[in-house]
Scaffold this motif. Structure first.
Motif, PDB file in Angstrom:
ATOM      1  N   GLN A  53      -2.432   9.214 -18.273  1.00 17.77           N
ATOM      2  CA  GLN A  53      -1.710   8.193 -18.529  1.00 17.77           C
ATOM      3  C   GLN A  53      -1.877   6.891 -17.468  1.00 17.77           C
ATOM      4  OE1 GLN A  53       2.424   9.554 -17.368  1.00 17.77           O
ATOM      5  NE2 GLN A  53       1.690  10.320 -15.502  1.00 17.77           N
ATOM      6  N   GLY A  54      -0.976   5.857 -17.698  1.00 16.48           N
ATOM      7  CA  GLY A  54      -1.281   4.633 -16.578  1.00 16.48           C
ATOM      8  C   GLY A  54      -1.911   3.716 -17.228  1.00 16.48           C
ATOM      9  N   PRO A  55      -1.951   2.257 -16.704  1.00 13.90           N
ATOM     10  CA  PRO A  55      -2.544   1.229 -17.539  1.00 13.90           C
ATOM     11  C   PRO A  55      -3.856   1.463 -17.508  1.00 13.90           C
ATOM     12  CG  PRO A  55      -1.402   0.787 -15.454  1.00 13.90           C
ATOM     13  CD  PRO A  55      -1.162   2.080 -15.898  1.00 13.90           C
ATOM     14  N   ASP A  56      -4.577   2.000 -16.437  1.00  7.35           N
ATOM     15  CA  ASP A  56      -6.112   2.094 -16.534  1.00  7.35           C
ATOM     16  C   ASP A  56      -6.452   3.555 -16.925  1.00  7.35           C
ATOM     17  OD1 ASP A  56      -5.029   3.442 -14.307  1.00  7.35           O
ATOM     18  OD2 ASP A  56      -6.748   2.468 -12.871  1.00  7.35           O
ATOM     19  N   CYS A  57      -5.749   4.293 -17.344  1.00 12.24           N
ATOM     20  CA  CYS A  57      -5.830   5.839 -17.719  1.00 12.24           C
ATOM     21  C   CYS A  57      -6.463   6.659 -16.444  1.00 12.24           C
ATOM     22  CB  CYS A  57      -6.723   5.844 -18.938  1.00 12.24           C
ATOM     23  SG  CYS A  57      -6.138   5.111 -20.303  1.00 12.24           S
TER      24      CYS A  57
END
Length: 113
Positions: A90-94
């Motif tokens: 997860q997260g905007p930058d994976c």
């Protein structure tokens, strides 16, 4: 040519003229821009909200963590810069494992175990 201040070079493109009414195709777009009018972002970049298309800061790097992205992609969504994450990432930058998983690895098809 309307190149949004991202190049000073363009050529006449008859097919572009036929389809849009404007035949000037920009070449050698700079500042991570692309497209016939340097108004799109190059792969791996996305347009920043509230930044003019003619700004040198218009396109921002996705900064995707390739270990956590599906198919080791550097691309992200144009709207918010969200990278395409593997199922357990997860997260905007994976770059973060989802709760209950750990050990982010590019070798893991799910990203984290």
């Amino acid at each position: 040519c309307n190149c949004n201040n991202h190049t000073s070079s363009c050529v006449f493109d008859a097919s572009l003229y036929d389809s849009t009414g404007s035949g000037g195709r920009c070449i050698n777009c700079t500042h991570n821009t692309a497209g016939p009018h340097c108004s799109e972002c190059a792969p791996g970049y996305y347009p920043q909200a509230n930044v003019s298309v003619s700004s040198v800061n218009y396109c921002k790097s996705c900064d995707c963590n390739t270990a956590g992205t599906a198919n080791a992609s550097i691309n992200c969504t144009a709207a918010v810069g969200q990278c395409s994450c593997k199922s357990n990432v997860q997260g905007p930058d994976c770059s973060m494992c989802v709760n209950g998983t750990y050990n982010l690895s590019s070798a893991n098809p799910d990203g984290c175990q």
